[in-house]
Enzyme design. Structure first.
Site, short mmCIF file in Angstrom:
data_model
loop_
_atom_site.label_atom_id
_atom_site.label_comp_id
_atom_site.label_asym_id
_atom_site.label_seq_id
_atom_site.Cartn_x
_atom_site.Cartn_y
_atom_site.Cartn_z
N GLY A 26 -13.58 30.11 40.24
CA GLY A 26 -13.13 28.78 40.35
C GLY A 26 -13.82 27.97 41.33
O GLY A 26 -15.11 28.22 41.62
N GLY A 29 -14.60 30.49 44.57
CA GLY A 29 -15.18 31.81 44.62
C GLY A 29 -15.08 32.34 43.26
O GLY A 29 -14.73 31.90 42.33
N VAL A 31 -13.96 36.16 41.12
CA VAL A 31 -12.97 37.39 40.81
C VAL A 31 -13.71 38.36 40.03
O VAL A 31 -14.28 38.24 39.04
CB VAL A 31 -11.83 36.80 40.59
CG1 VAL A 31 -10.94 38.20 40.54
CG2 VAL A 31 -11.13 35.89 41.18
N ASP A 148 -1.52 24.49 42.61
CA ASP A 148 -2.47 24.92 41.27
C ASP A 148 -1.83 25.66 40.34
O ASP A 148 -2.54 26.71 39.81
CB ASP A 148 -3.78 25.59 42.05
CG ASP A 148 -4.92 25.13 41.07
OD1 ASP A 148 -5.07 24.48 40.18
OD2 ASP A 148 -5.97 26.26 41.18
#
Length: 202
Positions: A26, A29, A31, A148
């Site tokens: 995103g 960062g 994941v 979000d």
């Protein structure tokens, strides 16, 4: 603390993690799935289970994301079954910053993109309608605006919803919209009117 040969650590709690697969990325960062490595500070609760590690980056300088401490504080509502659990973090003032969290195997977006059969789609919609109000109530009671909420940030694990990614979240106590990270094209009317309320997530 360092990333070397797909390993991350030692962490704030002295643990080390084996990084495996990139599962998401995103604005702030990446994941990865990961596993706790054997060592002197292992957590028995985290052994033999996959974990999710979000490693933060700063390539989007125009965004002012919350500092890691604020994200962890907002994730403190993790006692709720509707929020992915927080387990560990990078040591303070060391780079890269990262969070170690509960691994949630899929999102609503991923489930829907699998083009499920009609009866399966009906069950997914029922799940969303049944648990999303509780998720919103959890945020409201904690005084947090997630900002979000979308299908890719709502996970599904063992038949229940899990809220993911607090990178744009802020406490409702913030009174100025300028202090909140945002993506301008998605600003709701409340932001444009200078009002910070839980209704931003509705």
């Amino acid at each position: 603390m360092e990333i070397f040969n797909n390993r991350l650590g030692p962490s704030f709690h002295g643990r080390e993690y084996q990084i495996e697969e990139l599962i998401g990325k995103g604005s702030f960062g990446y994941v990865y799935t990961a596993w706790q490595e054997e060592g002197n500070y292992v957590s028995p609760a985290l052994q033999h289970q996959p974990l999710a590690i979000k490693v933060y980056h700063y390539s989007h300088a125009s965004y002012q994301r919350p500092v890691l401490d604020e994200i962890i504080q907002m994730m403190s509502i993790a006692s709720s079954p509707y929020v992915a659990q927080f387990f560990d973090r990078s040591p303070p003032r060391e780079m890269p910053e990262y969070l170690v969290m509960e691994y949630v195997p899929e999102t609503m977006q991923k489930r829907l993109l699998q083009l499920p059969e009609e009866h399966t789609l009906h069950r997914i919609i029922q799940l969303y309608l049944r648990e999303m109000p509780w998720m919103l109530e959890t945020l409201s009671d904690a005084g947090i605006v997630h900002r979000d909420l979308k299908l890719s940030n709502v996970g599904i694990k063992e038949g229940h919803l899990k809220l993911l990614d607090f990178g744009l979240a802020r406490p409702v106590s913030i009174t100025s919209p300028r202090a909140m990270p945002h993506k301008r094209i998605f600003d709701p009317p409340e932001m444009q009117q200078g009002r910070i309320t839980p209704s931003l997530d509705v």
